[in-house]
Design an enzyme around this catalytic site. Sequence first.
Site, short mmCIF file in Angstrom:
data_model
loop_
_atom_site.label_atom_id
_atom_site.label_comp_id
_atom_site.label_asym_id
_atom_site.label_seq_id
_atom_site.Cartn_x
_atom_site.Cartn_y
_atom_site.Cartn_z
N LEU A 15 -16.49 12.15 30.05
CA LEU A 15 -15.81 13.36 30.56
C LEU A 15 -16.81 14.44 30.97
O LEU A 15 -16.59 15.19 31.93
CB LEU A 15 -14.83 13.91 29.51
CG LEU A 15 -13.71 12.94 29.09
CD1 LEU A 15 -12.88 13.53 27.95
CD2 LEU A 15 -12.81 12.60 30.28
N ASP A 67 -11.96 17.83 11.93
CA ASP A 67 -13.10 18.15 11.05
C ASP A 67 -12.67 18.56 9.65
O ASP A 67 -13.52 18.75 8.78
CB ASP A 67 -13.96 19.25 11.68
CG ASP A 67 -14.63 18.78 12.96
OD1 ASP A 67 -15.15 19.62 13.70
OD2 ASP A 67 -14.60 17.57 13.24
N CYS A 76 -22.29 8.03 16.58
CA CYS A 76 -22.65 8.46 15.22
C CYS A 76 -21.72 7.73 14.27
O CYS A 76 -20.93 6.87 14.67
CB CYS A 76 -22.52 9.98 15.10
SG CYS A 76 -20.82 10.52 15.18
N ARG A 99 -18.49 8.31 20.39
CA ARG A 99 -18.80 9.62 20.98
C ARG A 99 -19.20 9.50 22.46
O ARG A 99 -20.29 9.86 22.86
CB ARG A 99 -19.89 10.36 20.20
CG ARG A 99 -19.72 10.40 18.70
CD ARG A 99 -18.47 11.15 18.24
NE ARG A 99 -18.47 12.55 18.53
CZ ARG A 99 -19.06 13.49 17.76
NH1 ARG A 99 -19.70 13.12 16.68
NH2 ARG A 99 -19.03 14.76 18.08
N PRO A 100 -18.34 8.92 23.32
CA PRO A 100 -18.67 8.78 24.74
C PRO A 100 -18.87 10.14 25.40
O PRO A 100 -18.41 11.16 24.88
CB PRO A 100 -17.46 8.05 25.32
CG PRO A 100 -16.35 8.35 24.39
CD PRO A 100 -16.96 8.48 23.02
N ILE A 101 -19.53 10.15 26.55
CA ILE A 101 -19.70 11.42 27.28
C ILE A 101 -19.22 11.28 28.72
O ILE A 101 -19.62 12.05 29.60
CB ILE A 101 -21.17 11.90 27.24
CG1 ILE A 101 -22.10 10.86 27.85
CG2 ILE A 101 -21.61 12.26 25.83
CD1 ILE A 101 -23.50 11.42 28.15
N ARG A 122 -25.97 19.27 7.44
CA ARG A 122 -25.87 19.51 8.89
C ARG A 122 -24.83 20.59 9.18
O ARG A 122 -24.90 21.29 10.18
CB ARG A 122 -25.45 18.22 9.62
CG ARG A 122 -26.51 17.14 9.66
CD ARG A 122 -26.06 15.97 10.54
NE ARG A 122 -25.39 16.47 11.73
CZ ARG A 122 -24.19 16.03 12.15
NH1 ARG A 122 -23.56 15.09 11.47
NH2 ARG A 122 -23.66 16.52 13.24
N LYS A 165 -21.16 26.67 12.95
CA LYS A 165 -22.11 25.70 13.53
C LYS A 165 -21.68 25.35 14.96
O LYS A 165 -22.51 25.35 15.87
CB LYS A 165 -22.13 24.43 12.69
CG LYS A 165 -22.78 23.23 13.37
CD LYS A 165 -22.81 22.00 12.52
CE LYS A 165 -21.60 21.15 12.58
NZ LYS A 165 -21.44 20.28 13.75
N ASN A 166 -20.38 25.10 15.14
CA ASN A 166 -19.92 24.61 16.45
C ASN A 166 -19.74 25.71 17.48
O ASN A 166 -19.39 25.43 18.62
CB ASN A 166 -18.63 23.79 16.28
CG ASN A 166 -18.92 22.50 15.52
OD1 ASN A 166 -20.09 22.14 15.33
ND2 ASN A 166 -17.89 21.83 15.07
C1 EPZ Z 1 -16.86 18.87 18.99
O1 EPZ Z 1 -17.43 17.61 19.27
C2 EPZ Z 1 -17.35 19.22 17.59
N1 EPZ Z 1 -18.81 19.30 17.58
C3 EPZ Z 1 -16.89 18.14 16.61
O2 EPZ Z 1 -17.29 18.56 15.30
C4 EPZ Z 1 -15.36 18.06 16.65
O3 EPZ Z 1 -14.92 17.01 15.82
C5 EPZ Z 1 -14.88 17.81 18.08
O4 EPZ Z 1 -15.42 18.82 18.98
C6 EPZ Z 1 -13.37 17.84 18.18
O5 EPZ Z 1 -12.89 19.06 17.72
C7 EPZ Z 1 -19.41 20.39 18.11
O6 EPZ Z 1 -18.76 21.29 18.62
C8 EPZ Z 1 -20.90 20.42 18.04
P1 EPZ Z 1 -14.84 16.22 21.97
P2 EPZ Z 1 -17.32 16.99 20.77
O7 EPZ Z 1 -15.63 16.05 23.20
O8 EPZ Z 1 -17.49 18.05 21.77
C9 EPZ Z 1 -13.49 11.86 23.15
C10 EPZ Z 1 -18.29 18.38 13.17
O9 EPZ Z 1 -17.98 17.72 12.15
N2 EPZ Z 1 -14.40 12.06 24.27
O10 EPZ Z 1 -13.72 17.21 21.93
O11 EPZ Z 1 -18.18 15.80 20.84
C11 EPZ Z 1 -14.27 11.61 21.88
O12 EPZ Z 1 -14.55 10.23 21.75
C12 EPZ Z 1 -18.21 17.74 14.56
O13 EPZ Z 1 -18.67 19.58 13.15
C13 EPZ Z 1 -14.41 11.13 25.31
O14 EPZ Z 1 -13.68 10.15 25.28
O15 EPZ Z 1 -15.79 16.52 20.74
C14 EPZ Z 1 -13.32 12.06 20.81
O16 EPZ Z 1 -12.37 11.04 20.58
C15 EPZ Z 1 -17.79 16.27 14.50
N3 EPZ Z 1 -15.27 11.31 26.35
C16 EPZ Z 1 -12.59 13.22 21.44
O17 EPZ Z 1 -12.77 13.07 22.87
C17 EPZ Z 1 -16.11 12.41 26.41
O18 EPZ Z 1 -16.85 12.55 27.41
C18 EPZ Z 1 -13.10 14.58 20.97
O19 EPZ Z 1 -14.35 14.77 21.53
C19 EPZ Z 1 -16.07 13.35 25.35
C20 EPZ Z 1 -15.22 13.15 24.30
#
Ligand code: EPZ
Length: 418
Positions: A125, A305, A116, A121-123, A397, A22-23
Amino acid sequence: METLYIKGGRELYGDLEVVTAKNALLPILAGSVIHNGKIVIEKIARFSDVMFMVKILESLGCNVVFQGDSLVIDASGASNFLVKDEFTKKVRSSVFMLGPLLSRFKRARVAYPGGCNIGNRPIDLHIKGLKALNVKIEEKHGYINCDGRDMIAGEVHLDFPSVGATENVMMASVLLKGTTIIYNSAREPEIEDLQNFLNSLGARVYGAGSSTIVIEGVEKLHDSQYCPIKDRIVAGSYLIACAMCGGNIRLNGARKEHNHALIGKLVQSGATIKCDKNSIEIGVKGKLHSIPTIETQPYPGFPTDLQNQILAMQTISKGTSVVIENLYESRFKICSELVRMGADITIKDRMAIVKGVGRLYGASVVASDLRGGAGLVLAGLTAEGYTTVEDIYHIDRGYLSIEEDLCKLNAEIKRCNK
Ligand code: EPZ
């Protein structure tokens, strides 16, 4: 409303073909809009999140057709760079559309994905990374408005190796004149798969899998046919299921190098693991020992995960385990439901102390998120008596049909309409 009805106590046996990741699929589908042409994605897995991403592509003007187990995307008709909140509310990873839309149209307007059940889930970065490429960004009325008409290749330093932020910057820079470098990039296998997908289109991306990724901009891309990697989290979930139930299963398509951290923990707990190039086999006799400490980290550390699933395993292992969740602020929602099944769990901030009990007891439980729901199913497989799991739309999902997969492995589980 659909529920899963599980009769616990059976060992697991048999072989299973692991589904496409999926990812990996989600960023690859998002990235397909960069190319003004045709892309075929093989072995498509129709997770509900994937089906929503298909709807987003169609809303942008892409023509998307399923042909057997392939998906044919013709993005030549894409004419729109707006992703509405009706989509971003359904699938958070629509935020991955920012980079591809900037590459294609030099503009992007994506509704804020929001949080969620597992965290905010901030963005920030993602935003910081795109701004480092001179993208003008305005966040107003719940939308992220990006103007990339003055975008330039550059250096992006990620404060945290965010998967999504890494993917967005990769996709935003493939057509940018010059060289873009991402420092402290995420190293997940899905990042490497995205690199391979983009390079199959004629992009020049190097270093994925390491902490530094280099993107040399090219002028144009070409059509491609691509087969993404298998889902290491689905595979890991079933390895843990067998560790909990006992028995012997083999997962075809699973790759050892994508699950090193989990395999190490399962061997530590007493399971027997055999790997060849394209499969992982697990054998378990009797009760497993508790794993003293499990701490989630970015890849190649233990994957968040799989945290809920291995926590469920610790509830019936011999001894005490400390599970620490470093990535999300509320990824222990499964614990209250496991306690209702007889588990002994104490939570303190991001730490769960799990004391192994002899066995769990079937109960009616509710899934609150994707991986927590999967963990409850695993608990039901080992519990005495019957377990019903509600709100299983969360599970759909990220698992194509968890009950069909587990029935192929000798479990007694069925989907009912309540
Ligand atoms: C991806 O999410 C995966 N989803 C998630 O899987 C997975 O848990 C995560 O990576 C970590 O491995 C997909 O690939 C679709 P991140 P993503 O940005 O990209 C913080 C599942 O169950 N962060 O690496 O959203 C955030 O809060 C899902 O399949 C910021 O602070 O993960 C978190 O603590 C759940 N600012 C950490 O980084 C940002 O701008 C990991 O987030 C982005 C993230």
